[in-house]
Design a protein around this motif. Structure first.
Motif, PDB file in Angstrom:
ATOM      1  N   SER A  45       9.955  -1.289  -5.638  1.00  0.00           N
ATOM      2  CA  SER A  45       8.904  -1.054  -4.643  1.00  0.00           C
ATOM      3  C   SER A  45       9.509  -0.815  -3.258  1.00  0.00           C
ATOM      4  O   SER A  45       9.033   0.055  -2.512  1.00  0.00           O
ATOM      5  CB  SER A  45       7.931  -2.232  -4.602  1.00  0.00           C
ATOM      6  OG  SER A  45       8.545  -3.408  -4.105  1.00  0.00           O
ATOM      7  N   THR A  46      10.556  -1.558  -2.910  1.00  0.00           N
ATOM      8  CA  THR A  46      11.220  -1.309  -1.620  1.00  0.00           C
ATOM      9  C   THR A  46      11.959   0.026  -1.649  1.00  0.00           C
ATOM     10  O   THR A  46      12.051   0.712  -0.620  1.00  0.00           O
ATOM     11  CB  THR A  46      12.194  -2.444  -1.271  1.00  0.00           C
ATOM     12  OG1 THR A  46      13.175  -2.577  -2.313  1.00  0.00           O
ATOM     13  CG2 THR A  46      11.455  -3.769  -1.122  1.00  0.00           C
ATOM     14  N   ALA A  47      12.472   0.403  -2.815  1.00  0.00           N
ATOM     15  CA  ALA A  47      13.153   1.695  -2.929  1.00  0.00           C
ATOM     16  C   ALA A  47      12.165   2.845  -2.725  1.00  0.00           C
ATOM     17  O   ALA A  47      12.509   3.873  -2.117  1.00  0.00           O
ATOM     18  CB  ALA A  47      13.833   1.811  -4.290  1.00  0.00           C
ATOM     19  N   VAL A  48      10.948   2.686  -3.234  1.00  0.00           N
ATOM     20  CA  VAL A  48       9.915   3.704  -3.031  1.00  0.00           C
ATOM     21  C   VAL A  48       9.618   3.866  -1.545  1.00  0.00           C
ATOM     22  O   VAL A  48       9.502   4.993  -1.028  1.00  0.00           O
ATOM     23  CB  VAL A  48       8.637   3.332  -3.801  1.00  0.00           C
ATOM     24  CG1 VAL A  48       7.455   4.209  -3.366  1.00  0.00           C
ATOM     25  CG2 VAL A  48       8.857   3.476  -5.295  1.00  0.00           C
ATOM     26  N   ILE A  49       9.514   2.745  -0.828  1.00  0.00           N
ATOM     27  CA  ILE A  49       9.291   2.799   0.615  1.00  0.00           C
ATOM     28  C   ILE A  49      10.447   3.526   1.299  1.00  0.00           C
ATOM     29  O   ILE A  49      10.246   4.375   2.173  1.00  0.00           O
ATOM     30  CB  ILE A  49       9.131   1.387   1.202  1.00  0.00           C
ATOM     31  CG1 ILE A  49       7.886   0.702   0.629  1.00  0.00           C
ATOM     32  CG2 ILE A  49       9.066   1.438   2.727  1.00  0.00           C
ATOM     33  CD1 ILE A  49       6.582   1.377   0.976  1.00  0.00           C
ATOM     34  N   GLY A  50      11.671   3.181   0.902  1.00  0.00           N
ATOM     35  CA  GLY A  50      12.834   3.831   1.494  1.00  0.00           C
ATOM     36  C   GLY A  50      12.853   5.328   1.235  1.00  0.00           C
ATOM     37  O   GLY A  50      13.212   6.120   2.116  1.00  0.00           O
ATOM     38  N   LEU A  51      12.459   5.735   0.029  1.00  0.00           N
ATOM     39  CA  LEU A  51      12.434   7.149  -0.315  1.00  0.00           C
ATOM     40  C   LEU A  51      11.402   7.899   0.525  1.00  0.00           C
ATOM     41  O   LEU A  51      11.691   8.978   1.071  1.00  0.00           O
ATOM     42  CB  LEU A  51      12.120   7.316  -1.806  1.00  0.00           C
ATOM     43  CG  LEU A  51      12.018   8.760  -2.313  1.00  0.00           C
ATOM     44  CD1 LEU A  51      13.338   9.490  -2.129  1.00  0.00           C
ATOM     45  CD2 LEU A  51      11.587   8.773  -3.777  1.00  0.00           C
ATOM     46  N   ILE A  52      10.198   7.341   0.624  1.00  0.00           N
ATOM     47  CA  ILE A  52       9.154   7.973   1.434  1.00  0.00           C
ATOM     48  C   ILE A  52       9.594   8.055   2.891  1.00  0.00           C
ATOM     49  O   ILE A  52       9.414   9.074   3.569  1.00  0.00           O
ATOM     50  CB  ILE A  52       7.823   7.205   1.305  1.00  0.00           C
ATOM     51  CG1 ILE A  52       7.321   7.250  -0.132  1.00  0.00           C
ATOM     52  CG2 ILE A  52       6.774   7.781   2.256  1.00  0.00           C
ATOM     53  CD1 ILE A  52       6.101   6.385  -0.379  1.00  0.00           C
TER      54      ILE A  52
END
Length: 236
Positions: free
Chosen positions: A105-112
């Motif tokens: 979930s934190t990786a998704v935030i980082g990607l966005i």
């Protein structure tokens, strides 16, 4: 299974849909509410005096974040140990689920965030003869959603990991994630790093990601009997 997972997922879909509309309507990035709430932390020239404040830039942004990272590392180690330690074997799936989904979930935030055109507030103020103005060009970008707040909000993954059979622990993670996520986000607002909308969307994205992942993964949770005393949690 004691709790109706399809009903739970339907409820979450409705919550996500309604909150998405409210966020678009009430909290556009850099909108009136964002500017009003960040105004107390901007001086007359458009600078953020607390940008390098030790308690916000070091204590909150580094040390407290490191403590949370240690919590995630603890769950990873506990999951690894569950393959050798018999007392942890029954919790293996929950331990692994919490760690890997929280990190994803934190990786998704980082990607966005890496693809975002939204700039940080401290890069959007332009001094003028009368004070300052906001420049909403995307020349700096990569500041939406809030990466620091995501570290706290990711704890909400524990709600999904424990909601069926350990509801007290599930609600502990839910409340802790919300409190820490918004605390981190507000501290970043005081520094000029983010608007409130950045943090609200961070929470929404992490909750949406958890809901989508849970749609697939819930059937793989170990089948155990939940305590009867926890029936009051059946509605969620």
């Amino acid at each position: 299974m004691l709790y109706s997972t399809p009903r739970f997922l339907l409820t979450q879909a409705l919550i996500l849909g309604l909150s998405f509309i409210l966020l678009l309507w009430l909290f556009p990035v850099g909108g009136t509410i964002d500017q009003s709430l960040i105004q107390p932390w901007v001086d007359s020239h458009g600078s953020f005096p607390l940008r390098n404040d030790w308690s916000l830039a070091v204590l909150n942004h580094r040390y407290v974040k490191d403590i949370l990272i240690a919590v995630y590392v603890f769950y990873l180690l506990a999951w690894v140990c569950s393959f050798k330690v018999s007392s942890l074997k029954a919790q293996r799936f929950e331990l692994g689920y919490f760690f890997f989904v929280a990190i994803l979930s934190t990786a998704v935030i980082g990607l966005i965030k890496s693809q975002s055109a939204h700039a940080c507030p401290w890069n959007m103020t332009v001094p003028t003869a009368q004070g300052f103005m906001w420049n909403f060009s995307a020349t700096h970008g990569h500041c939406f959603p809030g990466g620091h707040a995501a570290t706290g909000f990711a704890l909400m993954t524990g709600f999904f990991a424990y909601r069926i059979y350990r509801p007290a622990r599930a609600y502990f993670f839910l409340m802790t994630g919300l409190i820490l996520g918004f605390a981190f986000g507000w501290a970043q607002m005081m520094r000029g790093a983010h608007f409130l909308s950045h943090n609200l969307w961070t929470a929404w994205i992490i909750w949406a990601f958890n809901t989508l992942f849970y749609c697939y993964a819930y059937r793989y949770f170990p089948k155990t009997t939940a305590p009867k005393s926890n029936k009051r949690f059946e509605w969620i």
